[in-house]
Design an enzyme around this catalytic site. Structure first.
Site, mmCIF file in Angstrom:
data_model
loop_
_atom_site.group_PDB
_atom_site.id
_atom_site.type_symbol
_atom_site.label_atom_id
_atom_site.label_comp_id
_atom_site.label_asym_id
_atom_site.label_seq_id
_atom_site.Cartn_x
_atom_site.Cartn_y
_atom_site.Cartn_z
ATOM 1 N N HIS A 50 0.839 -1.205 0.000
ATOM 2 C CA HIS A 50 0.000 0.000 0.000
ATOM 3 C C HIS A 50 0.875 1.256 0.000
ATOM 4 O O HIS A 50 0.616 2.220 -0.726
ATOM 5 C CB HIS A 50 -0.880 0.059 1.262
ATOM 6 C CG HIS A 50 -1.907 -1.021 1.370
ATOM 7 N ND1 HIS A 50 -2.086 -1.770 2.516
ATOM 8 C CD2 HIS A 50 -2.830 -1.470 0.493
ATOM 9 C CE1 HIS A 50 -3.074 -2.618 2.327
ATOM 10 N NE2 HIS A 50 -3.541 -2.468 1.108
ATOM 11 N N LYS A 62 -17.888 -6.076 8.416
ATOM 12 C CA LYS A 62 -16.661 -6.858 8.439
ATOM 13 C C LYS A 62 -16.017 -6.791 9.821
ATOM 14 O O LYS A 62 -15.998 -5.729 10.429
ATOM 15 C CB LYS A 62 -15.697 -6.267 7.406
ATOM 16 C CG LYS A 62 -14.867 -7.290 6.680
ATOM 17 C CD LYS A 62 -14.195 -6.601 5.514
ATOM 18 C CE LYS A 62 -12.905 -7.280 5.136
ATOM 19 N NZ LYS A 62 -12.197 -6.588 4.073
ATOM 20 N N ARG A 76 -1.759 -6.028 -8.314
ATOM 21 C CA ARG A 76 -0.615 -6.888 -8.004
ATOM 22 C C ARG A 76 -0.438 -7.989 -9.032
ATOM 23 O O ARG A 76 0.660 -8.427 -9.310
ATOM 24 C CB ARG A 76 -0.791 -7.519 -6.609
ATOM 25 C CG ARG A 76 -0.635 -6.535 -5.475
ATOM 26 C CD ARG A 76 -1.103 -7.115 -4.178
ATOM 27 N NE ARG A 76 -2.516 -7.472 -4.265
ATOM 28 C CZ ARG A 76 -3.261 -7.865 -3.254
ATOM 29 N NH1 ARG A 76 -2.733 -7.996 -2.060
ATOM 30 N NH2 ARG A 76 -4.534 -8.160 -3.421
ATOM 31 N N SER A 83 -2.829 -7.559 3.219
ATOM 32 C CA SER A 83 -3.159 -7.416 4.644
ATOM 33 C C SER A 83 -3.589 -8.754 5.234
ATOM 34 O O SER A 83 -3.258 -9.070 6.380
ATOM 35 C CB SER A 83 -4.296 -6.404 4.824
ATOM 36 O OG SER A 83 -3.917 -5.155 4.324
HETATM 37 O O1 PNS Z 1 -8.602 -2.934 0.416
HETATM 38 P P1 PNS Z 1 -9.885 -3.439 -0.139
HETATM 39 O O2 PNS Z 1 -10.661 -4.183 0.916
HETATM 40 O O3 PNS Z 1 -9.701 -4.236 -1.409
HETATM 41 O O4 PNS Z 1 -10.740 -2.124 -0.533
HETATM 42 C C1 PNS Z 1 -12.041 -2.247 -1.069
HETATM 43 C C2 PNS Z 1 -12.784 -0.894 -1.003
HETATM 44 C C3 PNS Z 1 -12.886 -0.414 0.419
HETATM 45 C C4 PNS Z 1 -12.033 0.121 -1.834
HETATM 46 C C5 PNS Z 1 -14.194 -1.120 -1.631
HETATM 47 O O5 PNS Z 1 -14.811 -2.193 -0.998
HETATM 48 C C6 PNS Z 1 -15.083 0.125 -1.501
HETATM 49 O O6 PNS Z 1 -14.863 1.100 -2.164
HETATM 50 N N1 PNS Z 1 -16.091 0.049 -0.619
HETATM 51 C C7 PNS Z 1 -16.976 1.167 -0.368
HETATM 52 C C8 PNS Z 1 -18.434 0.788 -0.691
HETATM 53 C C9 PNS Z 1 -18.698 0.934 -2.180
HETATM 54 O O7 PNS Z 1 -18.596 2.000 -2.734
HETATM 55 N N2 PNS Z 1 -19.053 -0.194 -2.840
HETATM 56 C C10 PNS Z 1 -19.359 -0.183 -4.253
HETATM 57 C C11 PNS Z 1 -18.136 -0.255 -5.142
HETATM 58 S S1 PNS Z 1 -17.496 -1.896 -5.242
#
Ligand code: PNS
Length: 171
Positions: free
Chosen positions: A24, A48, A97, A135
């Site tokens: 990150h 979560k 990645r 993570s």
């Molecule tokens: O590090 P991650 O868990 O892959 O990040 C995922 C994240 C937090 C970027 C994604 O789940 C997100 O944007 N969640 C916010 C809710 C949302 O907007 N959902 C619709 C788009 S998928």
């Protein structure tokens, strides 16, 4: 007559960051200079079970990016697209990645584009040496007492071990 541009370019790197990894931080260090203001957004996911509270995750990222003047670390909940619109974000940055990341990232980018077409998604290819870092791997290794020093900064490693010690004490 010369005109001074007043356009401010704003980027956002959203994620769970539970905890923030060297992968990150590599994305943050490479993406931040491309913008005038660069936000790192810690997603507060009510459904979560996280290892760290959002405030703890924000603090760890702030400490690790203290030398980057354009970086601001925030916590957000709800839809990413709504936050982007409210804060006039030009581009969401995500790290790629491997091809395994691609399908998920592609779907997320398309979804966000439908919800907030004015915000682009920009992908940064992760540095090869960090392409295996996640993570969840860090949490799993630490939960078994393994060495996570190759995946996270020293301060984050200490915080992760402390969290598992706390949990083990609680039973
Ligand atoms: O590090 P991650 O868990 O892959 O990040 C995922 C994240 C937090 C970027 C994604 O789940 C997100 O944007 N969640 C916010 C809710 C949302 O907007 N959902 C619709 C788009 S998928």
């Amino acid at each position: 007559m010369s005109r001074k541009s007043t356009v401010i370019r704003r980027g956002l790197f959203p994620g769970s960051f539970d905890p923030v990894t060297l992968g990150h931080l590599d994305v943050i260090r490479r993406a931040a200079p491309l913008f005038d203001e660069f936000y790192v957004g810690v997603f507060v996911n009510p459904s979560k079970k996280e290892l760290f509270f959002p405030e703890e995750r924000v603090k760890m990222i702030q400490t690790a990016t203290a030398d980057l003047p354009q970086v601001r670390v925030i916590a957000f909940d709800g839809l990413l697209a709504d936050w982007c619109r409210a804060h006039k974000i030009d581009a969401v940055v995500r790290g790629l990645r491997s091809t395994a990341d691609f399908e998920y990232e592609w779907a997320m980018a398309q979804t966000n584009r439908m919800l907030a077409p004015e915000t682009e998604t920009v992908f940064l290819a992760s540095s090869a040496a960090l392409s295996h870092t996640s993570s969840s791997t860090v949490r799993e290794i630490a939960s078994f007492g393994g060495d996570i020093s190759g995946f996270v900064p020293p301060a984050v490693a200490s915080a992760v071990y402390a969290k598992y010690q706390e949990r083990n004490k609680e039973g």
